[in-house]
Design a protein around this motif. Structure first.
Motif, mmCIF file in Angstrom:
data_model
loop_
_atom_site.group_PDB
_atom_site.id
_atom_site.type_symbol
_atom_site.label_atom_id
_atom_site.label_comp_id
_atom_site.label_asym_id
_atom_site.label_seq_id
_atom_site.Cartn_x
_atom_site.Cartn_y
_atom_site.Cartn_z
ATOM 1 N N LEU A 104 0.885 -1.359 0.485
ATOM 2 C CA LEU A 104 -0.075 -0.062 0.297
ATOM 3 C C LEU A 104 0.818 1.448 0.425
ATOM 4 O O LEU A 104 0.527 2.225 -0.765
ATOM 5 C CB LEU A 104 -0.907 0.128 1.254
ATOM 6 C CG LEU A 104 -1.927 -0.762 1.436
ATOM 7 C CD1 LEU A 104 -3.031 -0.960 2.831
ATOM 8 C CD2 LEU A 104 -2.798 -1.042 0.056
ATOM 9 N N ASP A 105 1.908 1.656 0.722
ATOM 10 C CA ASP A 105 2.852 2.648 0.745
ATOM 11 C C ASP A 105 3.643 2.968 -0.621
ATOM 12 O O ASP A 105 3.359 4.187 -1.089
ATOM 13 C CB ASP A 105 4.209 2.386 2.403
ATOM 14 C CG ASP A 105 3.082 2.319 2.985
ATOM 15 O OD1 ASP A 105 2.187 3.274 3.323
ATOM 16 O OD2 ASP A 105 4.121 1.894 4.398
ATOM 17 N N ARG A 108 1.287 3.891 -3.016
ATOM 18 C CA ARG A 108 0.644 5.577 -3.442
ATOM 19 C C ARG A 108 1.810 6.479 -3.226
ATOM 20 O O ARG A 108 1.258 7.653 -3.556
ATOM 21 C CB ARG A 108 0.538 5.492 -1.300
ATOM 22 C CG ARG A 108 -0.541 6.812 -0.621
ATOM 23 C CD ARG A 108 -0.833 7.143 0.615
ATOM 24 N NE ARG A 108 -1.263 8.038 1.399
ATOM 25 C CZ ARG A 108 -2.559 8.727 1.120
ATOM 26 N NH1 ARG A 108 -3.146 7.377 0.817
ATOM 27 N NH2 ARG A 108 -2.628 9.716 0.660
ATOM 28 N N THR A 109 3.036 5.779 -2.543
ATOM 29 C CA THR A 109 4.319 7.038 -3.195
ATOM 30 C C THR A 109 3.984 7.219 -5.112
ATOM 31 O O THR A 109 4.322 8.291 -5.368
ATOM 32 C CB THR A 109 5.656 6.018 -3.095
ATOM 33 O OG1 THR A 109 5.450 6.247 -1.426
ATOM 34 C CG2 THR A 109 6.693 6.640 -3.679
ATOM 35 N N ALA A 111 1.640 6.779 -6.728
ATOM 36 C CA ALA A 111 0.380 7.774 -7.484
ATOM 37 C C ALA A 111 0.379 8.954 -6.836
ATOM 38 O O ALA A 111 0.776 9.924 -7.767
ATOM 39 C CB ALA A 111 -0.348 7.074 -6.375
ATOM 40 N N GLU A 112 1.586 9.646 -5.742
ATOM 41 C CA GLU A 112 1.840 10.729 -5.934
ATOM 42 C C GLU A 112 2.884 11.660 -6.937
ATOM 43 O O GLU A 112 2.666 12.572 -7.282
ATOM 44 C CB GLU A 112 1.815 10.849 -4.154
ATOM 45 C CG GLU A 112 1.310 10.677 -2.985
ATOM 46 C CD GLU A 112 2.139 10.946 -1.516
ATOM 47 O OE1 GLU A 112 3.551 10.718 -1.276
ATOM 48 O OE2 GLU A 112 1.292 10.943 -0.758
ATOM 49 N N ASP A 117 -5.492 10.567 -6.957
ATOM 50 C CA ASP A 117 -5.351 10.797 -6.488
ATOM 51 C C ASP A 117 -4.730 9.762 -5.795
ATOM 52 O O ASP A 117 -5.317 8.546 -5.139
ATOM 53 C CB ASP A 117 -6.976 10.479 -6.565
ATOM 54 C CG ASP A 117 -7.351 10.313 -5.288
ATOM 55 O OD1 ASP A 117 -6.679 10.332 -4.146
ATOM 56 O OD2 ASP A 117 -8.626 11.042 -5.050
ATOM 57 N N PRO A 118 -3.427 9.847 -3.992
ATOM 58 C CA PRO A 118 -3.455 8.341 -3.608
ATOM 59 C C PRO A 118 -4.528 7.673 -2.749
ATOM 60 O O PRO A 118 -3.727 6.792 -2.259
ATOM 61 C CB PRO A 118 -1.915 9.553 -2.361
ATOM 62 C CG PRO A 118 -2.490 10.429 -2.593
ATOM 63 C CD PRO A 118 -3.768 10.848 -4.214
ATOM 64 N N ASP A 119 -5.272 8.546 -2.173
ATOM 65 C CA ASP A 119 -6.373 7.758 -1.394
ATOM 66 C C ASP A 119 -7.200 7.223 -1.798
ATOM 67 O O ASP A 119 -7.412 5.347 -1.803
ATOM 68 C CB ASP A 119 -7.292 8.998 -0.829
ATOM 69 C CG ASP A 119 -6.502 9.325 0.508
ATOM 70 O OD1 ASP A 119 -6.014 9.625 0.676
ATOM 71 O OD2 ASP A 119 -7.042 10.497 0.833
ATOM 72 N N VAL A 121 -5.837 5.286 -5.073
ATOM 73 C CA VAL A 121 -5.152 4.542 -6.077
ATOM 74 C C VAL A 121 -4.771 2.620 -4.016
ATOM 75 O O VAL A 121 -4.738 1.954 -4.307
ATOM 76 C CB VAL A 121 -3.696 4.669 -6.094
ATOM 77 C CG1 VAL A 121 -2.544 4.328 -6.346
ATOM 78 C CG2 VAL A 121 -4.147 5.744 -7.112
ATOM 79 N N GLU A 122 -4.479 4.199 -2.793
ATOM 80 C CA GLU A 122 -4.196 2.940 -2.029
ATOM 81 C C GLU A 122 -6.303 2.075 -1.931
ATOM 82 O O GLU A 122 -6.070 1.294 -1.439
ATOM 83 C CB GLU A 122 -4.024 4.102 -0.313
ATOM 84 C CG GLU A 122 -4.357 3.252 0.121
ATOM 85 C CD GLU A 122 -3.837 3.492 2.156
ATOM 86 O OE1 GLU A 122 -3.475 2.928 2.527
ATOM 87 O OE2 GLU A 122 -3.239 4.969 1.570
#
Length: 224
Positions: A104-105, A108-109, A111-112, A117-119, A121-122
């Motif tokens: 997940l991390d 998220r990285t 995605a940023e 949108d990181p939320d 993607v997570e």
């Protein structure tokens, strides 16, 4: 008497000039101004239409974006049998909280970095993890009941599955960057269902877990 050439003058102007020869000079001036105005404005709509046509951009292809993402989701989910096989032989549980947090991390990285949108993607990757665990659990239950159907050997996840998962993470985030532009579109859920129905997966438990894996890809969800 010398006459002026009239072949280049619009017919309406010719008539007015003729009247002007009878002394209606005001009509001549008014008509000439009117003709010039008509001549100057006639081409304007065409120019405006041409500009509008050349600057128009095509509609986003929701179906293509959905197919590309679902293909990657299915490829990722299709690693579940290998993961389950490794856990069947090692006795490790399906749940691996540390590994899940790493996935997940990483997503998220990515995605940023890709301005997604990181939320969202997570949430999508959390669905991938949950779907994989569903498929693994179903397979392990089947192999426990029917040991003759269980895989004879345990695959090495470090050299086989995880490099594949790492590659798919990068590609899936890129695919989500394209899907992000159309995920609110009313056709997104429909195209998602069609893509999921057409995609190939290896086992029945994988197919059964696919709806979980695509749950949050579109704003409305595939069930709407």
């Amino acid at each position: 008497m010398t006459t002026s050439p009239v072949t280049r003058t619009p017919r309406r102007c010719i008539v007015t000039v003729g009247l002007g020869a009878l002394g209606l000079s005001a009509a001549v001036l008014t008509s000439l101004v009117g003709c010039a105005a008509e001549s100057g404005t006639a081409a304007a709509p065409s120019s405006s239409r041409a500009t509008t046509s050349s600057s128009a951009s095509p509609e986003p292809d929701t179906a293509a974006a959905a197919r590309a993402v679902v293909a990657l989701v299915a490829e990722r989910l299709d690693t579940a049998p290998e993961v389950a096989a490794a856990k069947y032989h090692s006795g490790e549980p399906v749940e691996d909280a540390a590994r899940e947090r790493t996935v997940l991390d990483t997503a998220r990285t990515a995605a940023e970095r890709d301005h997604v949108d990181p939320d969202w993607v997570e949430a999508v990757f959390a669905d991938q993890i949950e779907a994989s665990k569903q498929a693994q659990t179903a397979l392990l239950d089947e192999w426990t009941r029917h040991p003759d159907r269980a895989p004879a050997e345990a695959p090495d996840l470090t050299t086989t599955v995880r490099p594949t998962l790492d590659r798919i993470t990068t590609e899936l985030v890129s695919g989500l960057a394209r899907l992000q532009d159309v995920r609110d579109d009313p056709s997104c859920a429909r195209d998602l269902r069609r893509a999921a129905g057409a995609v190939h997966v290896s086992d029945a438990p994988v197919r059964q877990a696919l709806p979980t894996a695509i749950e949050h890809l579109c704003t409305a969800g595939p069930g709407h």
